[in-house]
Motif scaffolding. Structure first.
Motif, mmCIF file in Angstrom:
data_model
loop_
_atom_site.group_PDB
_atom_site.id
_atom_site.type_symbol
_atom_site.label_atom_id
_atom_site.label_comp_id
_atom_site.label_asym_id
_atom_site.label_seq_id
_atom_site.Cartn_x
_atom_site.Cartn_y
_atom_site.Cartn_z
ATOM 1 N N ARG A 212 3.492 16.879 -31.203
ATOM 2 C CA ARG A 212 4.590 16.145 -31.847
ATOM 3 C C ARG A 212 4.476 16.270 -33.363
ATOM 4 N NH1 ARG A 212 4.956 9.921 -30.327
ATOM 5 N NH2 ARG A 212 5.383 10.873 -28.284
ATOM 6 N N TRP A 213 3.247 16.124 -33.881
ATOM 7 C CA TRP A 213 3.025 16.256 -35.318
ATOM 8 C C TRP A 213 3.138 17.711 -35.758
ATOM 9 C CZ3 TRP A 213 -0.693 19.050 -37.970
ATOM 10 C CH2 TRP A 213 -0.730 18.840 -39.359
ATOM 11 N N ALA A 214 2.565 18.638 -34.987
ATOM 12 C CA ALA A 214 2.486 20.045 -35.382
ATOM 13 C C ALA A 214 3.871 20.667 -35.547
ATOM 14 C CB ALA A 214 1.676 20.825 -34.357
ATOM 15 N N ARG A 215 4.787 20.346 -34.652
ATOM 16 C CA ARG A 215 6.136 20.931 -34.757
ATOM 17 C C ARG A 215 6.796 20.536 -36.073
ATOM 18 N NH1 ARG A 215 6.141 19.199 -29.245
ATOM 19 N NH2 ARG A 215 5.984 20.981 -27.820
ATOM 20 N N PHE A 216 6.603 19.297 -36.463
ATOM 21 C CA PHE A 216 7.200 18.813 -37.707
ATOM 22 C C PHE A 216 6.492 19.407 -38.917
ATOM 23 C CE2 PHE A 216 7.832 15.052 -40.726
ATOM 24 C CZ PHE A 216 9.093 15.464 -41.098
ATOM 25 N N ALA A 217 5.153 19.581 -38.812
ATOM 26 C CA ALA A 217 4.354 20.058 -39.939
ATOM 27 C C ALA A 217 4.383 21.568 -40.097
ATOM 28 C CB ALA A 217 2.902 19.599 -39.778
ATOM 29 N N GLY A 218 4.892 22.281 -39.085
ATOM 30 C CA GLY A 218 4.975 23.727 -39.179
ATOM 31 C C GLY A 218 3.835 24.472 -38.529
ATOM 32 N N TYR A 219 3.049 23.794 -37.710
ATOM 33 C CA TYR A 219 1.985 24.436 -36.947
ATOM 34 C C TYR A 219 2.467 24.722 -35.530
ATOM 35 C CZ TYR A 219 -1.538 23.508 -40.545
ATOM 36 O OH TYR A 219 -2.257 23.485 -41.716
ATOM 37 N N ALA A 220 1.866 25.728 -34.906
ATOM 38 C CA ALA A 220 2.236 26.077 -33.539
ATOM 39 C C ALA A 220 1.694 25.041 -32.565
ATOM 40 C CB ALA A 220 1.688 27.456 -33.182
ATOM 41 N N PRO A 221 2.440 24.712 -31.526
ATOM 42 C CA PRO A 221 1.922 23.789 -30.511
ATOM 43 C C PRO A 221 0.812 24.436 -29.702
ATOM 44 C CG PRO A 221 4.036 24.693 -29.839
ATOM 45 C CD PRO A 221 3.819 25.155 -31.244
ATOM 46 N N VAL A 222 0.003 23.603 -29.072
ATOM 47 C CA VAL A 222 -1.088 24.071 -28.219
ATOM 48 C C VAL A 222 -0.811 23.608 -26.797
ATOM 49 C CG1 VAL A 222 -2.683 24.007 -30.157
ATOM 50 C CG2 VAL A 222 -2.520 22.026 -28.639
ATOM 51 N N ALA A 223 -1.584 24.127 -25.834
ATOM 52 C CA ALA A 223 -1.285 23.818 -24.432
ATOM 53 C C ALA A 223 -2.555 23.802 -23.597
ATOM 54 C CB ALA A 223 -0.302 24.840 -23.862
ATOM 55 N N ILE A 224 -2.560 22.943 -22.589
ATOM 56 C CA ILE A 224 -3.639 22.931 -21.607
ATOM 57 C C ILE A 224 -3.378 24.040 -20.596
ATOM 58 C CG2 ILE A 224 -4.744 21.609 -19.767
ATOM 59 C CD1 ILE A 224 -4.093 19.069 -21.345
ATOM 60 N N VAL A 225 -4.330 24.933 -20.454
ATOM 61 C CA VAL A 225 -4.216 26.040 -19.513
ATOM 62 C C VAL A 225 -4.812 25.662 -18.165
ATOM 63 C CG1 VAL A 225 -4.926 28.423 -19.056
ATOM 64 C CG2 VAL A 225 -4.281 27.728 -21.369
ATOM 65 N N GLN A 226 -5.896 24.911 -18.214
ATOM 66 C CA GLN A 226 -6.620 24.541 -17.006
ATOM 67 C C GLN A 226 -7.240 23.173 -17.234
ATOM 68 O OE1 GLN A 226 -9.259 27.550 -14.991
ATOM 69 N NE2 GLN A 226 -10.865 26.129 -15.626
ATOM 70 N N ALA A 227 -7.176 22.320 -16.191
ATOM 71 C CA ALA A 227 -7.648 20.946 -16.350
ATOM 72 C C ALA A 227 -9.139 20.781 -16.095
ATOM 73 C CB ALA A 227 -6.858 20.020 -15.430
ATOM 74 N N ALA A 228 -9.691 21.514 -15.154
ATOM 75 C CA ALA A 228 -11.101 21.335 -14.797
ATOM 76 C C ALA A 228 -11.738 22.674 -14.433
ATOM 77 C CB ALA A 228 -11.232 20.352 -13.633
ATOM 78 N N PRO A 229 -12.658 23.176 -15.281
ATOM 79 C CA PRO A 229 -12.992 22.636 -16.600
ATOM 80 C C PRO A 229 -11.823 22.811 -17.559
ATOM 81 C CG PRO A 229 -14.051 24.755 -16.293
ATOM 82 C CD PRO A 229 -13.436 24.401 -14.979
ATOM 83 N N LEU A 230 -11.807 22.013 -18.597
ATOM 84 C CA LEU A 230 -10.669 21.977 -19.507
ATOM 85 C C LEU A 230 -10.633 23.222 -20.380
ATOM 86 C CD1 LEU A 230 -8.276 20.362 -20.663
ATOM 87 C CD2 LEU A 230 -9.886 19.298 -22.266
ATOM 88 N N VAL A 231 -9.513 23.933 -20.317
ATOM 89 C CA VAL A 231 -9.287 25.111 -21.159
ATOM 90 C C VAL A 231 -7.981 24.903 -21.907
ATOM 91 C CG1 VAL A 231 -8.945 27.600 -21.249
ATOM 92 C CG2 VAL A 231 -10.552 26.619 -19.587
ATOM 93 N N ILE A 232 -8.025 25.101 -23.233
ATOM 94 C CA ILE A 232 -6.862 24.862 -24.085
ATOM 95 C C ILE A 232 -6.519 26.134 -24.842
ATOM 96 C CG2 ILE A 232 -5.927 23.485 -25.980
ATOM 97 C CD1 ILE A 232 -7.897 21.284 -25.215
#
Length: 252
Positions: A212-232
């Protein structure tokens, strides 16, 4: 410094102390037993390690909690203030909390001073919303909301800086050119908030609020690829998070 209570024994001892009880009970009310409050998993009861005080965070609805703060007289002061700040930080990074509310009866100056000291904002007041032995008194209603908390919480930039240092170390380990952006205190703060939530078991909340902050600030969003183990996926790196640390699986 703080402990989440699983029984009501310690918090009952505080709220029923003669110096505390008049501010947390109605006139003529008997001893308080918060066993049901503590047993309800929707509520969060945090106390100091020595049991001298704590906060009952009563959930009004998901993400919104009313805070009831109680400390024994001998425990009030600088240490209590530090403990309350730590408890507030815990709620924002380790639970679904987005908003903390509290009521301060007129005349309870320490409660109001504490609310302001930890960043509480006066929302409104009512002329006779609190009943005492001498009759009704006014009440002031304070709130701390996530957008204001994240601007002020002192430890967040350090966590964000740590995250960027770990990425640089991982780049060096993998022999990848250092392509990190220039130092950005605002980015450190919001990355610090997200990383704190991720490490405290709230990855979806952390990612959502960061994006939410990154889109406004001009940074690319990030995403969860896998929950367990956690990969982002943070666009430049694929990051594994586990055991309180991170490992870069792939530079992209």
């Amino acid at each position: 410094m703080i402990v989440r209570e699983v029984t009501a024994e310690r918090i009952n001892a505080v709220v029923n102390h003669e110096a505390v009880r008049p501010w947390v009970t109605m006139p003529g009310q008997g001893a308080l037993d918060l066993s049901e409050v503590v047993a309800d998993p929707r509520n969060v009861v945090l106390m100091t390690e020595d049991g001298s005080g704590g906060i009952v965070f009563h959930q009004h609805e998901p993400g919104i909690y009313e805070a009831h703060t109680q400390f024994l007289p001998e425990a009030r002061g600088r240490d209590a203030l530090a403990a309350v700040r730590e408890m507030i930080d815990h709620m924002f990074v380790a639970t679904d909390c987005m908003e903390l509310l509290t009521r301060c009866p007129v005349g309870n100056r320490p409660a109001e001073a504490l609310s302001r000291a930890v960043g509480g904002v006066l929302d409104f007041e009512r002329a006779s919303g609190w009943l005492t032995e001498k009759g009704p008194v006014g009440v002031r209603y304070y709130a701390i909301r996530y957008p204001e908390w994240v601007k002020r919480a002192p430890g967040l930039p350090d966590v964000g800086h740590w995250f960027h240092e770990r990425l640089e170390a991982e780049n060096a380990r993998l022999g990848h050119p250092d392509e990190l952006h220039d130092d950005d205190p605002a980015h450190d703060r919001h990355v610090g908030a997200a990383v704190s939530m991720i490490l405290c078991g709230q990855p979806a909340k952390g990612i959502t609020l960061y994006n939410r902050w990154a889109r406004f600030a001009g940074y690319a969003p990030v995403a969860i690829v896998q929950a367990a183990p956690l990969v982002i996926d943070i666009l430049t790196h694929l990051v594994l998070v586990q055991d309180g640390d991170l490992e870069v699986l792939q530079c992209q």
